[in-house]
Each structure stands twice: as C-alpha cells, then as structure tokens.
Design an enzyme around this catalytic site. Structure first.
Site, short mmCIF file in Angstrom:
data_model
loop_
_atom_site.label_atom_id
_atom_site.label_comp_id
_atom_site.label_asym_id
_atom_site.label_seq_id
_atom_site.Cartn_x
_atom_site.Cartn_y
_atom_site.Cartn_z
N SER A 288 28.69 42.72 6.85
CA SER A 288 29.97 42.72 7.55
C SER A 288 30.83 43.92 7.15
O SER A 288 31.96 44.08 7.63
CB SER A 288 30.74 41.42 7.25
OG SER A 288 30.87 41.21 5.86
N THR B 227 59.44 31.01 44.60
CA THR B 227 58.52 29.92 44.26
C THR B 227 57.39 30.07 45.25
O THR B 227 57.61 30.52 46.39
CB THR B 227 59.16 28.53 44.40
OG1 THR B 227 59.53 28.33 45.77
CG2 THR B 227 60.39 28.37 43.51
N HIS B 228 56.19 29.73 44.84
CA HIS B 228 55.00 29.90 45.68
C HIS B 228 54.87 31.34 46.16
O HIS B 228 54.31 31.60 47.21
CB HIS B 228 55.02 28.96 46.89
CG HIS B 228 55.29 27.53 46.54
ND1 HIS B 228 54.29 26.61 46.30
CD2 HIS B 228 56.46 26.87 46.33
CE1 HIS B 228 54.83 25.44 46.00
NE2 HIS B 228 56.15 25.57 45.99
N SER C 67 46.18 59.19 39.55
CA SER C 67 44.81 58.97 40.03
C SER C 67 44.05 60.28 39.93
O SER C 67 44.60 61.36 40.15
CB SER C 67 44.86 58.50 41.49
OG SER C 67 43.63 58.77 42.12
N LYS D 283 49.35 59.14 43.76
CA LYS D 283 49.39 57.84 43.08
C LYS D 283 50.18 57.85 41.77
O LYS D 283 50.16 58.82 41.02
CB LYS D 283 47.97 57.34 42.78
CG LYS D 283 47.19 56.87 43.96
CD LYS D 283 47.81 55.69 44.71
CE LYS D 283 47.84 54.41 43.90
NZ LYS D 283 46.51 53.84 43.72
N GLU E 239 48.87 46.49 33.96
CA GLU E 239 47.57 45.94 34.36
C GLU E 239 46.69 45.64 33.15
O GLU E 239 46.03 44.61 33.09
CB GLU E 239 46.85 46.95 35.26
CG GLU E 239 47.49 47.14 36.61
CD GLU E 239 46.83 48.29 37.34
OE1 GLU E 239 45.96 48.05 38.17
OE2 GLU E 239 47.18 49.46 37.07
N TYR F 137 31.59 26.26 2.95
CA TYR F 137 31.35 27.60 3.53
C TYR F 137 29.99 27.65 4.21
O TYR F 137 28.99 27.17 3.68
CB TYR F 137 31.41 28.69 2.44
CG TYR F 137 31.17 30.07 3.02
CD1 TYR F 137 32.21 30.80 3.59
CD2 TYR F 137 29.89 30.63 3.06
CE1 TYR F 137 31.99 32.04 4.16
CE2 TYR F 137 29.66 31.86 3.63
CZ TYR F 137 30.71 32.57 4.18
OH TYR F 137 30.49 33.79 4.76
N GLN G 3 31.74 34.09 8.72
CA GLN G 3 31.95 35.55 8.73
C GLN G 3 32.35 36.02 10.13
O GLN G 3 32.93 37.10 10.28
CB GLN G 3 30.66 36.24 8.27
CG GLN G 3 30.74 37.74 8.21
CD GLN G 3 29.50 38.34 7.56
OE1 GLN G 3 29.33 38.25 6.36
NE2 GLN G 3 28.64 38.94 8.36
N LYS H 89 36.32 37.19 11.54
CA LYS H 89 37.18 38.36 11.36
C LYS H 89 37.33 39.23 12.60
O LYS H 89 38.44 39.61 12.97
CB LYS H 89 36.67 39.19 10.19
CG LYS H 89 36.95 38.47 8.91
CD LYS H 89 36.33 39.09 7.70
CE LYS H 89 36.17 38.01 6.66
NZ LYS H 89 35.09 37.04 6.98
N1 ARG Z 1 31.17 38.80 4.28
C1 ARG Z 1 31.06 37.39 4.09
C2 ARG Z 1 32.17 36.68 4.88
O1 ARG Z 1 33.06 37.32 5.33
C3 ARG Z 1 31.08 37.10 2.67
C4 ARG Z 1 30.78 35.72 2.27
C5 ARG Z 1 29.39 35.55 1.89
N2 ARG Z 1 29.34 34.41 1.07
C6 ARG Z 1 28.22 33.83 0.75
N3 ARG Z 1 28.33 32.75 0.05
N4 ARG Z 1 27.08 34.31 1.14
O2 ARG Z 1 32.14 35.49 5.13
#
Ligand code: ARG
Length: 480
Positions: A27, A159-160, A281, A287, A294, A321, A326, A329
């Site tokens: 990641s 309205t509408h 444009s 234009k 938009e 977990y 992951q 993010k």
């Molecule tokens: N990059 C991972 C995340 O954002 C790290 C966590 C990995 N943890 C693990 N127990 N393998 O979730």
C-alpha cells in the site's frame, strides 16, 4: 525502489515474498501520504514506552531523533524505498532502525500495525476534516456575500422545473448556504467521533506490557481513548462517516452546480461566469462553458461510489483486523481531495459571477406567477382557499385562452371588486411587488429574507468558532 531486503515479519518464513504478492498487497504507493502522521503517532508511542519504563531516556531520544529524520527525508523526497517496504509504516520502521541501530528494533514494542495504521489514519483525517469544514464555511461566506449583494433582485422560483412564484435571489442563494450549514454540522460531529485514539490496542488484544493507552492518547491530543481493543483495530466507522458526510456535501455542491449550468445557459441567461472560471471549446470559438459546475456535478457520482464501495468492503468482515481494511484509504484520499478542489473552485466561480437582474425579473414577471398571491388575497377577504384557487385558476385559464393579461381579467372580475380586495391588489402587478407582501418567517419575502441573512451570518460565525474550538481541529499541521 532498491533491491530486496527482508520483510519486517520474515521470522517464520523460509523464502522472501513473491514479487506478485508485494505488487498486489503493498500500500506504499498511496499510504505514503500518512508519513507525517505515522511519525507523529510513533513518537508518542516511543514516549509512552519510555514512560512505562520500557525504554531508557537515551533510547527514547535516539529513536525519536531517527523518526524525525526519517520524516524529514520523506518530506524532502529523499528516502529511497526498498522492495520489502510494504507500506509507509514498515518503511519508516526500517529506516529508523537503519539510522538508530539496534535500538530501532524497540520501536514496535507493544504495538501492531493494526493500531498504528488506525492511529495515523485518524490523525491525518482530523486535519483534513478541519480543512474541509473551513473550506465549506468559505463557500457559505461566498454565497452569503452574493446574497447580500443581490439587494432586491428577484427571479422565478421553480417547482417541477416550471416557474412557480417569484423569489428574491438572496433567498435562493441562501437556500444553498443553509444546506451547507447541515454539512458543517455533520463534519463537526464526525470530527468529534473520529477523535478517539486506537493506539495501545495492539494487534487486537492490547499488550501484556505495562502500557497505558490514555498516555499516548493525551500526548496526541485525542479527545478520548478506545474502550475495546478488538473494536479499536477493526472500527472504520470514522471512514464511512467521513465518506458519507462528503458524499452528501458533494450532492449539495452538485445541485448548486446544476443551477449554475442552467442559469449560465443562453436559455436562462441569469448569470455570467467570470472568464477566469469558465472554459472554451477547442473547436467552437464562441463557446464559454461552465466546466467547474459540471465537474462538481460529475464528481459527486464518485464521492457516492467511494462511500458505497467502502460499506461493501466492511459489511462481511469478522472482528478484528482483516487486510480488506487496507482498502479504506484510497476512497477517503480521493473524496477528501476532490471535495476540497470542488469547494475552492465553486467558491471562486460563484464569488466572481455576475447576475443579470433584468433577465431574471423578466422571467419572474409573468403575471400568472402571482396566482397564489391573488388567491391569498381572496382568502384574506373570507373566501375558502379551495374556492379562491378555483376562481384564480379560471382567470389564468381565460388569460391563456384569450391572450389577455391576467391583471385585466382580475380588474374586471366580480370576486375582486370588493373594496378591501381591490385595495389589496392595487400595485400587486408592479414588478417585484409580491415579494414585499410576503411576511411569513423563513419565506421568500423581502423582510423575512433580510432577517434570514442576519441569522445565516450569525450561524456561519458560530460554526467557524465551533471549528476553532473543536479539540481535534487544533492539530492542523502545515502539511496537507
Ligand atoms: N498497510 C496495511 C493497512 O493499511 C497495514 C496493515 C497490515 N497489517 C497486518 N496485520 N498485516 O491496513
């Protein structure tokens, strides 16, 4: 990236990780954005370890120094990542150990990436939520400024998508600002719930070492500390809430954008977008396009997608977990980035737009738009509303069929002949006259709108003060 070095978790593995595994699971390409906040969380963790007697003062200083240097190297783009750097967290720990030597191996004492990642992510997000809130307040101020400058300008309310009743431009602009007030309320509220430290939850069960999560929570300026380590490491409510709040804010911005698209068209001609906030444009020289409006409308789709994608990721997960987490993010990075760009661009576009008051009035002065006011005048004279509605509806019908102005037909109609009623309609057909007559609080009358703008200004100031006072918003770092 540099050549291979072993993953931090290599102990029980014979071979190194396959390239395909690293390519799929790493990641680092995106969570490098958490670097500053990982360093911040790690420093607090190190201070907590020292306080618990697990590090000497010297060891603490060495590791904190190495963390700071690592942070600076990342910020300056100088840190060379290696193939085994799975994510920013492992990369930082690896570099700290290179700089600090063997003592760097103590950094991860009593900690897991599971609580570490959640901590860094919350630290990053509280800063971003504060920024999104501040930028939403700025857009509100822009709308309020335009509303105050609008004076007595009025346009048809719809309205509408059909002309309904004339409304002050200030009322229309204010409506969008009030929707944003609810977004701000939600942003501040989400920030309060986000403001809980998960550090000290470990992998899922806490630690047998004498660590106190309250110590690191206070160090990091969190308003609260987790109650349950399984929940702390698996909770992504703060991510889902952020994505929802931003998605709804995006929907509000999209509706505002849609009106700018319509209003700036030749068909409406209500508003002219400043050249700096319009596009041309590549082929048609004449234009002038409302691309900001938009794209704001278009991007709201992806903000909704980011929310639904995350909820789908979360729904089947057992405690605690799971690597699926992951996936939390990128959608947040994207939603935060896009909504912040949209807020600033929309604010610039709206603040520099010019309104065509004549064109708006022309569209609003259609006499049939006063039908409701006429019916209400008959009601004030004692007629039941349903009957008044029918009388005026009949006059509108005759006006359409005969092509004669409604005002003439009203003047000739027996229902309006009585002296009180005749006095009430005197001047009603003058352009904009109906607006001055509307008195109901919160309504589209001249008086209520002036009061409303006063309340809006107070609300904006109060929300800005709430943002400043929010414990979590005080941690805005210089970095975005
Ligand atoms: N990059 C991972 C995340 O954002 C790290 C966590 C990995 N943890 C693990 N127990 N393998 O979730």
């Amino acid at each position: 990236m540099n050549a291979e070095s072993k993953a931090l978790w290599h102990g029980r593995f014979d071979g190194g990780p396959a390239a395909a595994l690293m390519a799929f699971t790493a990641s680092l390409p995106f969570d490098v954005r958490l670097a500053t906040h990982d360093v911040e969380g790690s420093k607090a963790h190190v201070r907590g370890l020292a306080k618990a007697g697990l590090l000497t003062d010297d060891e603490k200083s060495t590791i904190v120094h190495a963390l700071e240097q690592t942070g600076q190297e990342i910020e300056a783009g100088q840190l060379v990542f290696v193939d085994s750097d799975e994510d920013i967290h492992t990369a930082i720990e690896r570099r700290v150990t290179e700089l600090a030597g063997a003592v760097g191996g103590k950094l991860h004492t009593g900690r897991s990436r599971n609580d570490q990642v959640a901590t860094a992510f919350r630290l990053w997000l509280r800063h971003q939520l504060a920024a999104v809130t501040a930028e939403t307040i700025e857009l509100q101020r822009t709308l309020l400024g335009a509303a105050e400058a609008a004076g007595t300008t009025y346009l048809p309310g719809y309205t509408h998508m059909q002309r309904a009743q004339p409304v002050p431009l200030a009322h229309h602009l204010g409506a969008h600002a009030w929707a944003l007030a609810r977004d701000i309320d939600r942003l501040l509220d989400a920030g309060d719930r986000l403001d809980v430290s998960p550090l000290g939850a470990g992998a899922l069960a806490g630690s047998s070492l004498p660590l106190d999560p309250a110590v690191t929570a206070a160090d990091l300026g969190f308003g609260a500390v987790f109650d349950n380590s399984l929940d702390a490491t698996s909770d992504r409510d703060f991510v889902a809430e952020t994505l929802f709040v931003i998605a709804l804010l995006g929907v509000h911005l999209s509706r505002l954008g849609e009106e700018w698209v319509l209003w700036s068209s030749s068909e409406f001609g209500f508003v002219a977008i400043d050249d700096g906030y319009a596009t041309g444009s590549s082929m048609m020289p004449q234009k002038k396009n409302p691309d900001i409006a938009e794209l704001t409308r278009g991007k709201s789709g992806r903000l909704i997608g980011n929310l639904t994608g995350l909820l789908a990721t979360l729904k089947g997960l057992p405690l605690s977990y799971n690597r699926d987490l992951q996936e939390d993010k990128e959608p947040v990075f994207d939603s935060v980035d896009q909504v912040r760009l949209a807020l600033v661009a929309m604010s610039g576009m709206i603040g520099t737009s010019t309104f065509d008051a004549e064109r708006m009035a022309e569209a609003a002065d259609d006499q049939t738009a006063l039908a409701t006011d006429l019916a209400e005048i008959l009601v004030a004279g004692g007629l039941p509303f349903r009957d008044a509605h029918a009388v005026v509806g009949g006059l509108v019908k005759s006006s359409i069929e005969s092509g004669r102005p409604l005002s003439e037909l009203v003047a000739e109609d027996a229902a309006f002949a009585e002296s009180d009623i005749a006095a009430a309609i005197d001047g009603l057909f003058e352009p904009g006259a109906a607006l001055a007559r509307r008195q109901s609080p919160g309504g589209a009358g001249t008086g209520p709108v002036a009061e409303q703008l006063q309340r809006l200004a107070e609300r904006i100031d109060a929300d800005a003060a709430r943002l400043e006072a929010a414990g979590w918003s005080g941690h805005r770092s210089a970095l975005s």
